[in-house]
Scaffold this active site. Sequence first.
Site, mmCIF file in Angstrom:
data_model
loop_
_atom_site.group_PDB
_atom_site.id
_atom_site.type_symbol
_atom_site.label_atom_id
_atom_site.label_comp_id
_atom_site.label_asym_id
_atom_site.label_seq_id
_atom_site.Cartn_x
_atom_site.Cartn_y
_atom_site.Cartn_z
ATOM 1 N N ALA A 1 0.830 -1.204 0.000
ATOM 2 C CA ALA A 1 0.000 0.000 0.000
ATOM 3 C C ALA A 1 0.862 1.251 0.000
ATOM 4 O O ALA A 1 1.971 1.262 0.536
ATOM 5 C CB ALA A 1 -0.898 -0.002 1.231
ATOM 6 N N SER B 1 -0.975 3.141 10.248
ATOM 7 C CA SER B 1 -0.216 4.277 9.716
ATOM 8 C C SER B 1 0.157 5.191 10.878
ATOM 9 O O SER B 1 -0.704 5.530 11.682
ATOM 10 C CB SER B 1 -1.051 5.062 8.695
ATOM 11 O OG SER B 1 -0.995 4.446 7.453
HETATM 12 C C1 LIG Z 1 5.514 6.652 0.788
HETATM 13 C C2 LIG Z 1 4.804 5.545 1.508
HETATM 14 C C3 LIG Z 1 3.416 5.587 1.637
HETATM 15 C C4 LIG Z 1 2.742 4.564 2.317
HETATM 16 N N1 LIG Z 1 1.384 4.615 2.425
HETATM 17 C C5 LIG Z 1 0.719 3.607 3.070
HETATM 18 C C6 LIG Z 1 -0.704 3.618 3.179
HETATM 19 O O1 LIG Z 1 -1.390 4.487 2.655
HETATM 20 N N2 LIG Z 1 -1.294 2.608 3.882
HETATM 21 C C7 LIG Z 1 -0.557 1.596 4.468
HETATM 22 O O2 LIG Z 1 -1.123 0.718 5.109
HETATM 23 N N3 LIG Z 1 0.783 1.553 4.332
HETATM 24 C C8 LIG Z 1 1.419 2.515 3.656
HETATM 25 N N4 LIG Z 1 2.793 2.462 3.534
HETATM 26 C C9 LIG Z 1 3.537 1.334 4.156
HETATM 27 C C10 LIG Z 1 3.872 0.245 3.138
HETATM 28 O O3 LIG Z 1 2.716 -0.327 2.596
HETATM 29 C C11 LIG Z 1 4.708 -0.858 3.818
HETATM 30 O O4 LIG Z 1 3.954 -1.450 4.842
HETATM 31 C C12 LIG Z 1 6.003 -0.320 4.406
HETATM 32 O O5 LIG Z 1 6.558 0.689 3.595
HETATM 33 C C13 LIG Z 1 7.055 -1.428 4.577
HETATM 34 O O6 LIG Z 1 7.396 -2.027 3.345
HETATM 35 P P1 LIG Z 1 8.724 -1.613 2.517
HETATM 36 O O7 LIG Z 1 9.852 -1.657 3.501
HETATM 37 O O8 LIG Z 1 8.823 -2.643 1.442
HETATM 38 O O9 LIG Z 1 8.479 -0.251 1.987
HETATM 39 C C14 LIG Z 1 3.483 3.477 2.848
HETATM 40 C C15 LIG Z 1 4.869 3.436 2.697
HETATM 41 C C16 LIG Z 1 5.529 4.448 2.037
HETATM 42 C C17 LIG Z 1 7.029 4.359 1.890
#
Ligand SMILES: Cc1cc2nc3c(=O)[nH]c(=O)nc-3n(C[C@H](O)[C@H](O)[C@H](O)COP(=O)(O)O)c2cc1C
Length: 359
Positions: free
Chosen positions: A61, A177
């Site tokens: 997400a 979040s």
């Molecule tokens: C810019 C950004 C926006 C995000 N927006 C959301 C969101 O709207 N809802 C949510 O549940 N997680 C959101 N996340 C979290 C990601 O879905 C994920 O759980 C988190 O980044 C860890 O994964 P990664 O290390 O692969 O990025 C966001 C992450 C980033 C970096």
Amino acid sequence: MIDAFPLIRPLLLRLPPETAHGLTVRALAAGLGPTAPASDDPVLQVAPWGRQIANPIGLAAGFDKDARVVDAMLRLGFGFVEAGGVTPQPQAGNPRPRVFRLPAQGAMINRLGLNSAGLAAVAARLARRAEAPRRAPGLVGINIGRNKDAADPIADYCAGVQALAGVADFLVINVSSPNTPGLRDLQGRAALAGLLAAVLAARGKAQPGADRPTPLLVKIAPDLAPGDREDIAEVALAAGIDGLVVANTTTARPPGLPPHLAAEAGGLSGRPLMAPSTALLADMARLTGGRLPLVGVGGVASGADAYAKIRAGATLVQLYTALVYGGPRLVREIKRDLAARLRADGFDSVAQAVGTGLA
Ligand SMILES: Cc1cc2nc3c(=O)[nH]c(=O)nc-3n(C[C@H](O)[C@H](O)[C@H](O)COP(=O)(O)O)c2cc1C
């Protein structure tokens, strides 16, 4: 189509993160994204909630907040995409700058604050997609949030479920979040039980008598104390939800981050999150005893990382941050390496490997 990312990467990484992201999404929406060349190794097939998909690697997400490019992302090779977070009413989120890159750590910090075009726009887009002749294969889920100024946060989540059950392939209730004040409070035992009862009832109202109602998952934070973890596992099992997404970004600041960026408020994602989010995943797998499908997310940047999540109990894996630094070819590399690791360890399917690394 060829993958232009290696050519434009230096330019994108010189632009402010949100500008680069906006350009990327516009290019994808215009059909300029690459298309995965080959079909996936059959060892990667998985069937979450009885729906078969080609591979267990999904987009997390936050990349496609308003569900503008779900087909482009599926064509890039993801087995499934989680769009959103979407809030009932459109909202702008926090003032900019609100996204920060930490390239040396393979990490990002964001405090977007659930900027969203709102439910009506996202539901309309998904409804149009349902009519479209050329949909990419794979599942499309939506991450559901609440407005910052919601008078009744539970009603906000219920509005999301009612608008999207039936148009999305799965829904994720985002109580994790870190950038909306009070949003994480719904992870507490009593509050979570109340929330889950309400969203399951909202789904029942939206899909009365459905044989297979839209799977409903909850996304949790990596910063949970042991007692919270036990409560969440018990409440999730008792309520009868369809899975957990483990985990969102962290408010923790592990050592080794550049101090001027570590001081920025927001959620940290990427490589530093791999170890703590995988430890939480393993905890949730033990606490739920394999009775709940788990989606492992946080710091995945390689086939080895994806495999570690699966062995810690994940049926599905997601990533976002590593994509910013690695580009679309990373999806192909992760899948190729994951398939090789599964076969090398004698597994015929992803399902066989789920949870095999748990003590
Ligand atoms: C810019 C950004 C926006 C995000 N927006 C959301 C969101 O709207 N809802 C949510 O549940 N997680 C959101 N996340 C979290 C990601 O879905 C994920 O759980 C988190 O980044 C860890 O994964 P990664 O290390 O692969 O990025 C966001 C992450 C980033 C970096």
